[in-house]
Design an enzyme around this catalytic site. Structure first.
Site, mmCIF file in Angstrom:
data_model
loop_
_atom_site.group_PDB
_atom_site.id
_atom_site.type_symbol
_atom_site.label_atom_id
_atom_site.label_comp_id
_atom_site.label_asym_id
_atom_site.label_seq_id
_atom_site.Cartn_x
_atom_site.Cartn_y
_atom_site.Cartn_z
ATOM 1 N N CYS A 1 0.826 -1.218 0.000
ATOM 2 C CA CYS A 1 0.000 0.000 0.000
ATOM 3 C C CYS A 1 0.851 1.255 0.000
ATOM 4 O O CYS A 1 0.840 2.027 -0.950
ATOM 5 C CB CYS A 1 -0.897 0.012 1.224
ATOM 6 S SG CYS A 1 -1.727 -1.517 1.429
HETATM 7 N N1 SAJ Z 1 7.409 2.185 8.231
HETATM 8 C C1 SAJ Z 1 8.558 2.907 8.561
HETATM 9 N N2 SAJ Z 1 8.455 3.866 9.528
HETATM 10 C C2 SAJ Z 1 7.269 4.126 10.160
HETATM 11 C C3 SAJ Z 1 6.122 3.373 9.810
HETATM 12 C C4 SAJ Z 1 6.216 2.406 8.841
HETATM 13 O O1 SAJ Z 1 9.637 2.697 8.008
HETATM 14 O O2 SAJ Z 1 7.251 5.003 11.036
HETATM 15 C C5 SAJ Z 1 7.494 1.169 7.174
HETATM 16 C C6 SAJ Z 1 7.109 -0.204 7.644
HETATM 17 O O3 SAJ Z 1 8.233 -0.886 8.157
HETATM 18 C C7 SAJ Z 1 6.589 -0.846 6.367
HETATM 19 C C8 SAJ Z 1 5.975 0.321 5.617
HETATM 20 O O4 SAJ Z 1 6.540 1.505 6.174
HETATM 21 O O5 SAJ Z 1 7.656 -1.376 5.618
HETATM 22 C C9 SAJ Z 1 4.446 0.373 5.724
HETATM 23 O O6 SAJ Z 1 4.154 0.301 7.070
HETATM 24 P P1 SAJ Z 1 2.649 0.566 7.638
HETATM 25 O O7 SAJ Z 1 2.745 0.603 9.122
HETATM 26 O O8 SAJ Z 1 2.016 1.685 6.963
HETATM 27 O O9 SAJ Z 1 1.932 -0.807 7.339
HETATM 28 P P2 SAJ Z 1 0.961 -1.369 6.209
HETATM 29 O O10 SAJ Z 1 1.384 -0.941 4.857
HETATM 30 O O11 SAJ Z 1 0.799 -2.812 6.494
HETATM 31 O O12 SAJ Z 1 -0.467 -0.810 6.539
HETATM 32 C C10 SAJ Z 1 -0.803 0.440 6.191
HETATM 33 C C11 SAJ Z 1 -1.739 0.845 7.316
HETATM 34 N N3 SAJ Z 1 -0.899 1.091 8.477
HETATM 35 C C12 SAJ Z 1 -1.110 1.950 9.463
HETATM 36 O O13 SAJ Z 1 -1.977 2.781 9.396
HETATM 37 C C13 SAJ Z 1 -0.274 1.822 10.681
HETATM 38 C C14 SAJ Z 1 -2.529 1.911 6.796
HETATM 39 O O14 SAJ Z 1 -1.664 2.944 6.432
HETATM 40 C C15 SAJ Z 1 -3.390 1.403 5.670
HETATM 41 O O15 SAJ Z 1 -4.650 1.032 6.210
HETATM 42 C C16 SAJ Z 1 -2.815 0.201 4.982
HETATM 43 O O16 SAJ Z 1 -1.438 0.396 4.922
HETATM 44 C C17 SAJ Z 1 -3.433 0.088 3.602
HETATM 45 O O17 SAJ Z 1 -3.857 -1.017 3.306
HETATM 46 O O18 SAJ Z 1 -3.515 1.092 2.921
#
Ligand code: SAJ
Length: 439
Positions: free
Chosen positions: A277
């Site tokens: 995503c």
């Molecule tokens: N990441 C970082 N630093 C951060 C947060 C995340 O490096 O501070 C990285 C993570 O390690 C990962 C990527 O970014 O590789 C994405 O992380 P994520 O926490 O956004 O996780 P996703 O993609 O599984 O889920 C996200 C949802 N997450 C949160 O809201 C916490 C949300 O944004 C959406 O509902 C979902 O994508 C979607 O399906 O769109």
């Protein structure tokens, strides 16, 4: 008394649960949604082109960690949930929610072929008094410009004969607090009546449903949410690069900044941006704006910084080995965690894979451990090894790319010769010998 119209009849079927609900795409979005509609009392038709998924559902097996197999079992045995690979059961559906993938093509252009294919098949079975809701993340305008014409081509009028809306999925895989039922759901219809009909259906299964004025607005809400994350992650990744040059501990800085009770929201630097995503969705927005002669600069810059992080991690590894009179070539590097974020097993777009690819190209000897990822199909010669003392001691470098909670970081640092920590997983671990190098 005036006979109830199409809209009133459909709303009644939603409220008295006599409606049959269709869900297309039974992945990490569609399957939890199908279960919630089933739990709300509806008969649910789940459709997926993957026979394995359909078979698992009929056998009561869950292939989505956040979905309890017991729930599947109960709904399938009661006859409430039926899964199928073909679309013909849709002839009896009162609503259809489309939860199919929206990947990027090779040139980072949107690939909405799954949406188009689903829309065409739904149109084949479209009948009066049916609600269609697109959930797949896509650029503003998709529902109106792509799906609506496919459906109206059958001679039905939107807002009268059938109802069409967009409702972004907000699934956070592995999140134990916010699940499908208790995560507020945005809904925007082509017409007000479409919004109203979709709101009634989703309110039967989801605690909070929030209407917005149009499908484009609802599509944009999702892209704002995910672009917000991608840009802020890129910001802290750039702050990490700055702190590296300034000789400052970026983790301490972020932790201290997080004590500000207002006006700040912590994001953490890392090895890059993974998942299906956050690395993808902002490019749907950038692409659409490009067609309107506008350059989405933050999205482009965030992409540059986030995709540059694996290279930065490899340079940290190379410098650290160099300090120990070793080259990357021939060094034994044990990678801890290959999934894209902690405590899940999804490796899509995982930065760990980018880093492994770069290290293999430099001639490093790679092994990995990830309790959630039994095998790395793209790398048959890279084995998932057990974390034993002799393995840890034998490695020239231990690389922490995914900070699974299961690891004993204290023990790893004690036994290792060199640890490169890209997630601050070793926070608070004693490191008398200066073995740990952090992002
Ligand atoms: N990441 C970082 N630093 C951060 C947060 C995340 O490096 O501070 C990285 C993570 O390690 C990962 C990527 O970014 O590789 C994405 O992380 P994520 O926490 O956004 O996780 P996703 O993609 O599984 O889920 C996200 C949802 N997450 C949160 O809201 C916490 C949300 O944004 C959406 O509902 C979902 O994508 C979607 O399906 O769109």
């Amino acid at each position: 008394m005036k006979e109830a119209g199409t809209m009133e009849r459909l709303i009644k079927r939603f409220k008295d649960r006599t409606a049959t609900v269709g869900v297309i795409g039974l992945g990490y979005v569609g399957l939890p949604l199908a279960i919630e509609f089933g739990k709300a009392g509806f008969n649910v038709i789940g459709i997926d082109t993957d026979e394995e998924k359909v078979k698992n559902i009929h056998e009561g097996n869950s292939y989505i960690p956040d979905v309890d197999p017991e729930d599947i079992n109960r709904l399938v045995s009661s006859g409430q949930l039926n899964a199928s690979i073909d679309y013909s059961p849709l002839k009896n559906a009162d609503s259809v929610s489309i939860c199919v993938p929206t990947p990027l093509g090779k040139t980072k252009d949107p690939d909405i072929s799954y949406i188009i294919s689903a829309a065409r098949k739904i149109a084949d079975y479209l009948h009066k008094g049916e609600l269609i809701v697109l959930e797949s993340t896509t650029y503003p305008g998709t529902t109106e410009e792509i799906i609506l014409p496919e459906l109206e081509a059958k001679g039905f009028k939107v807002g009268e004969d059938f109802f069409l809306a967009f409702s972004p999925e907000r699934v956070d895989p592995g999140n134990k607090i916010y699940r499908t039922k208790n995560t507020p759901k945005i809904i925007g219809g082509i017409t007000e009546r479409c919004t109203e009909v979709a709101k009634v259906l989703y309110s039967q299964a989801i605690d909070t449903v929030i209407p917005v004025s149009t499908t484009k607005s609802a599509e944009m809400v999702k892209l704002l949410e995910n672009t917000f994350r991608a840009v802020n992650i890129a910001l802290v990744n750039e702050v990490a690069l700055m702190c590296d040059r300034l000789g400052i501990d970026v983790w301490e800085v972020i932790e201290a900044a997080s004590t500000k009770p207002f006006g700040f929201m912590p994001f953490l630097p890392g090895p890059g941006l993974g998942g299906h995503c956050i690395p993808v969705d902002p490019y749907y927005l950038a692409w659409k704006l490009k067609t309107l002669d506008y350059k989405a600069r933050f999205i482009e810059l965030a992409g540059e910084i986030n995709t540059g992080m694996p290279f930065h991690i490899v340079s940290i590894i190379s410098d650290a080995l160099n300090e120990r009179q070793k080259s990357v070539k021939g060094s034994k590097i044990l990678v801890l965690g290959v999934s894209y974020k902690k405590d899940i097993g999804d490796i899509r777009e995982s930065p760990a894979l980018d880093i492994i690819r770069l290290l293999v190209k430099k001639g490093a000897v790679i092994s990995y451990n990830d309790p959630f990822v039994p095998v790395l199909s793209d790398y048959n010669d890279i084995k998932n090894v057990r974390i034993e003392e002799k393995v840890v001691r034998a490695a020239d470098c231990i690389l922490i790319t995914t900070d699974h909670a299961i690891y004993n970081y204290e023990w790893i640092v004690e036994k290792a010769r060199l640890v490169i920590d890209t997630r601050n997983a070793t926070k608070g671990v004693k490191d008398g010998a200066g073995k740990v190098i952090k992002l």
